[in-house]
Design a protein around this motif. Structure first.
Motif, short mmCIF file in Angstrom:
data_model
loop_
_atom_site.label_atom_id
_atom_site.label_comp_id
_atom_site.label_asym_id
_atom_site.label_seq_id
_atom_site.Cartn_x
_atom_site.Cartn_y
_atom_site.Cartn_z
N UNK A 11 -59.60 -1.48 -2.04
CA UNK A 11 -59.97 -2.88 -2.13
C UNK A 11 -61.09 -3.17 -3.12
N UNK A 12 -62.22 -2.46 -3.06
CA UNK A 12 -63.31 -2.76 -3.98
C UNK A 12 -63.09 -2.27 -5.41
N UNK A 13 -62.08 -1.47 -5.65
CA UNK A 13 -61.87 -0.89 -6.98
C UNK A 13 -61.64 -1.95 -8.06
N UNK A 14 -60.81 -2.97 -7.86
CA UNK A 14 -60.66 -3.98 -8.92
C UNK A 14 -61.95 -4.76 -9.20
N UNK A 15 -62.76 -5.00 -8.18
CA UNK A 15 -64.02 -5.69 -8.40
C UNK A 15 -64.98 -4.82 -9.22
N UNK A 17 -64.07 -2.50 -11.27
CA UNK A 17 -63.48 -2.44 -12.60
C UNK A 17 -63.84 -3.68 -13.42
N UNK A 18 -63.82 -4.84 -12.79
CA UNK A 18 -64.19 -6.07 -13.48
C UNK A 18 -65.66 -6.07 -13.87
N UNK A 19 -66.50 -5.46 -13.04
CA UNK A 19 -67.92 -5.39 -13.36
C UNK A 19 -68.21 -4.40 -14.49
N UNK A 24 -63.74 -8.62 -23.16
CA UNK A 24 -62.54 -8.38 -23.96
C UNK A 24 -61.74 -7.18 -23.49
N UNK A 25 -62.22 -6.44 -22.51
CA UNK A 25 -61.53 -5.24 -22.02
C UNK A 25 -60.90 -5.42 -20.65
N UNK A 27 -58.26 -7.11 -19.52
CA UNK A 27 -56.80 -6.98 -19.44
C UNK A 27 -56.37 -5.52 -19.57
N UNK A 28 -56.97 -4.80 -20.50
CA UNK A 28 -56.63 -3.39 -20.68
C UNK A 28 -57.05 -2.59 -19.45
N UNK A 29 -58.23 -2.88 -18.92
CA UNK A 29 -58.72 -2.16 -17.75
C UNK A 29 -57.82 -2.39 -16.54
N UNK A 30 -57.38 -3.62 -16.34
CA UNK A 30 -56.48 -3.90 -15.22
C UNK A 30 -55.12 -3.24 -15.42
N UNK A 31 -54.64 -3.17 -16.64
CA UNK A 31 -53.37 -2.51 -16.91
C UNK A 31 -53.46 -1.02 -16.63
N UNK A 32 -54.57 -0.39 -17.05
CA UNK A 32 -54.76 1.03 -16.78
C UNK A 32 -54.87 1.28 -15.27
N UNK A 33 -55.63 0.42 -14.59
CA UNK A 33 -55.80 0.57 -13.14
C UNK A 33 -54.46 0.45 -12.42
N UNK A 34 -53.67 -0.56 -12.78
CA UNK A 34 -52.37 -0.75 -12.13
C UNK A 34 -51.42 0.41 -12.42
N UNK A 35 -51.48 0.94 -13.64
CA UNK A 35 -50.63 2.08 -13.97
C UNK A 35 -50.99 3.30 -13.14
N UNK A 36 -52.30 3.59 -13.03
CA UNK A 36 -52.73 4.73 -12.22
C UNK A 36 -52.36 4.54 -10.75
N UNK A 37 -52.48 3.30 -10.26
CA UNK A 37 -52.12 3.02 -8.87
C UNK A 37 -50.63 3.25 -8.64
N UNK A 38 -49.80 2.79 -9.58
CA UNK A 38 -48.36 2.96 -9.44
C UNK A 38 -47.98 4.44 -9.46
N UNK A 39 -48.56 5.19 -10.39
CA UNK A 39 -48.27 6.63 -10.46
C UNK A 39 -48.74 7.33 -9.20
#
Length: 75
Positions: A11-15, A17-19, A24-25, A27-39
């Motif tokens: 739960x706190x990981x996306x928050x 990550x945003x901090x 400018x990063x 969108x890329x950070x969220x994409x990397x996070x979602x990819x790692x979560x899916x894998x």
């Protein structure tokens, strides 16, 4: 019970990550996070379903998690 614990930890990981990422990063950070979560979800479900979750695989998961956080913190 494991799913509840997993969601509590994730739960706190996306928050965080945003901090850590700049404006400018995000969108890329969220994409990397979602990819790692899916894998991680696919590999975790596969190893649990097959019953082949040994100590070596668990150690590989921990190393993968630490690698993911170190990459995230270095960006």
């Amino acid at each position: 019970m494991l799913d509840l614990a997993n969601n509590t930890v994730q739960g706190p990981a996306p928050a965080l990550l945003a901090d850590l990422s700049g404006p400018d990063q995000k969108n890329v950070a969220n994409a990397i996070f979602c990819s790692w979560m899916a894998i991680g979800n696919i590999v975790g479900y596969s190893s649990g379903a097959s019953g082949s979750c040994t100590g070596e695989i668990f150690l590989a998961y921990i190393i993968n998690l630490l690698l993911c956080f170190s990459i995230d913190c270095s960006c």
